[in-house]
Design an enzyme around this catalytic site. Structure first.
Site, short mmCIF file in Angstrom:
data_model
loop_
_atom_site.label_atom_id
_atom_site.label_comp_id
_atom_site.label_asym_id
_atom_site.label_seq_id
_atom_site.Cartn_x
_atom_site.Cartn_y
_atom_site.Cartn_z
N TRP A 1 0.83 -1.21 0.00
CA TRP A 1 0.00 0.00 0.00
C TRP A 1 0.86 1.25 0.00
O TRP A 1 0.51 2.26 -0.62
CB TRP A 1 -1.01 -0.01 1.15
CG TRP A 1 -2.08 -1.03 0.88
CD1 TRP A 1 -2.31 -2.19 1.57
CD2 TRP A 1 -3.05 -1.01 -0.19
NE1 TRP A 1 -3.35 -2.88 1.00
CE2 TRP A 1 -3.82 -2.19 -0.07
CE3 TRP A 1 -3.33 -0.12 -1.22
CZ2 TRP A 1 -4.87 -2.50 -0.97
CZ3 TRP A 1 -4.37 -0.43 -2.12
CH2 TRP A 1 -5.12 -1.60 -1.98
N ASP B 1 -2.22 6.86 6.14
CA ASP B 1 -3.21 5.91 5.61
C ASP B 1 -3.54 4.94 6.74
O ASP B 1 -2.69 4.14 7.15
CB ASP B 1 -2.61 5.17 4.40
CG ASP B 1 -3.58 4.15 3.80
OD1 ASP B 1 -4.66 3.93 4.37
OD2 ASP B 1 -3.22 3.57 2.74
N LYS C 1 -13.01 -1.69 5.76
CA LYS C 1 -12.30 -2.60 6.67
C LYS C 1 -12.79 -2.43 8.11
O LYS C 1 -13.27 -3.36 8.70
CB LYS C 1 -10.80 -2.37 6.55
CG LYS C 1 -10.29 -3.00 5.26
CD LYS C 1 -9.25 -2.22 4.54
CE LYS C 1 -9.01 -2.83 3.16
NZ LYS C 1 -8.11 -2.04 2.35
C1 PLP Z 1 -7.55 -1.42 1.34
C2 PLP Z 1 -6.49 -0.41 1.48
C3 PLP Z 1 -6.36 0.67 0.59
C4 PLP Z 1 -7.24 0.84 -0.63
O1 PLP Z 1 -8.53 1.14 -0.28
P1 PLP Z 1 -9.62 1.43 -1.42
O2 PLP Z 1 -10.74 1.97 -0.60
O3 PLP Z 1 -9.91 0.13 -2.09
O4 PLP Z 1 -9.07 2.43 -2.36
C5 PLP Z 1 -5.37 1.60 0.83
N1 PLP Z 1 -4.55 1.48 1.87
C6 PLP Z 1 -4.63 0.45 2.74
C7 PLP Z 1 -3.69 0.38 3.88
C8 PLP Z 1 -5.60 -0.53 2.56
O5 PLP Z 1 -5.70 -1.55 3.43
#
Ligand code: PLP
Length: 364
Positions: free
Chosen positions: A102, A176, A200
């Protein structure tokens, strides 16, 4: 099939109480004669839902008043571009810590809009440890420092000692937190901007949350698309265009659920216990192993391998029959992964450990 324990990395399981409440009021919300899904986003009823959702989020994360909370489209991935567009001009330097897939994606996208300095390289596509602090090289003129706090694919998490080094640079820190937001209490005021896709730890896919300090707003570069400009969201209560209304509502129910069970502090205790039990079982076993450095193991995504990888398919088939779903690891990392987000009950983790133990005895 009855309800299972779903270990999917995302979209992931939601609290059963939330799903029941949503089902109960699906056709007729609060005696309005319609579903939340069918309501105008400008109606007083819906504005009430939206305002409560934001107020509850602010309360459970203790978000200071000088931060805006905005609800956006495009998932966390759209923010990979929005961040440099809102905070840097072409040619400006921005710092990114590289801890996994990521991080790589965020770096790749930001590189189109700014000059990315990689503070520390993970060394492989899927690092299993945080690069040694002594190798971290920050650039003096970086506009901000970006971190991915929890690498969802490997289950590698930055801990306080890692983050403290980042904060000590005195630069705006962008985080993030897609896969670990609200898994424990954090001090929002240490960050300039926090973002997370909802699917998530928050609610259904289709919504991303951005928490941004007010002084960072209003500097987006000229060519920023309107719907990627944080200022536009902040000035329009995230309703410049039609928002993901039903996803907002469900996220709101999740926030109410967190409050009801005692807030993020209480959730954190459960998360720590769940992760501890699962890692302890894996470590004590000769049949399973986890390759992530102990200090940086994720509370949310627990990856593991079977000593005999030829048994992986059997493991997945039998776990599925036992009502334990989506344990296959990400294809980029292989092996197994149990995502145990906030909504995964302790019983789900105990059921998984029990299954793993029976399986190990059967096939050892
Ligand atoms: C799932 C995830 C993303 C991407 O998320 P989307 O909503 O599908 O764009 C980005 N960063 C992390 C750490 C993730 O787990």
């Amino acid at each position: 099939m009855s309800r299972t324990f779903n270990f999917s990395a995302g979209p992931a399981m939601l609290p059963e109480d939330v799903m029941r409440q949503a089902a109960h009021e699906f056709l007729n919300w609060n005696n309005s004669g319609m579903s939340v899904m069918e309501m105008s986003h400008r109606s007083p009823e819906y504005m009430g839902v939206a305002h409560k959702m934001e107020a509850d989020l602010r309360e459970i994360m203790a978000i200071p008043d000088n931060y805006k909370v905005i609800f956006t489209h495009g998932g966390a991935s759209l923010q990979f571009a929005a961040i440099p567009m809102n905070l840097a001009e072409q040619g400006d330097t921005v710092d990114y810590l590289d801890t996994g897939v990521w991080s790589h994606k965020a770096i790749k996208e930001a590189s189109r809009y700014a000059n990315v300095n990689v503070v520390a390289e993970g060394g492989s596509d899927n690092p299993t440890e945080i690069p040694n602090h002594s190798t971290w090289t920050f650039s003096p003129d970086a506009k901000y420092i970006h971190v991915c706090v929890n690498e969802t694919i490997t289950g590698l998490e930055l801990k306080d000692d890692d983050l403290d080094i980042v904060f000590a640079q005195g630069k705006p820190v962008i985080a993030d937190m897609s896969s670990n937001i609200m898994c424990r209490e954090i001090d929002v005021s240490k960050y300039a901007m926090i973002y997370a896709g909802a699917q998530k730890n928050i609610g259904p896919a289709g919504l991303a949350i951005v928490i941004v300090r007010e002084d960072l707003l209003g500097h987006a570069r000229q060519d920023t698309p309107t719907l990627m400009n944080w200022d536009v969201y902040a000035n329009n209560e995230s309703m410049f265009n039609t928002p993901a209304t039903y996803a907002w509502y469900l996220a709101g129910l999740v926030f109410q659920w967190i409050k009801k069970i005692g807030g993020v502090a209480e959730i954190a205790k459960m998360n720590e216990l769940k992760a501890h039990k699962l890692y302890a079982y894996i470590d004590a076993s000769d049949f399973y192993s986890n390759s992530i450095s102990k200090h940086n193991r994720s509370w949310m995504n627990v990856t593991f391998n079977l000593a005999n990888s030829a048994l992986e398919k059997t493991f997945l088939d039998e776990s599925k029959s036992a009502g334990l779903l989506s344990l296959k690891g990400h294809k980029a990392f292989g092996g197994m992964r149990a995502s145990i987000y906030n909504a995964m009950p302790e019983d789900g983790v105990y059921a998984l450990i029990q299954f793993m133990d029976v399986f190990a005895k059967k096939y050892a």
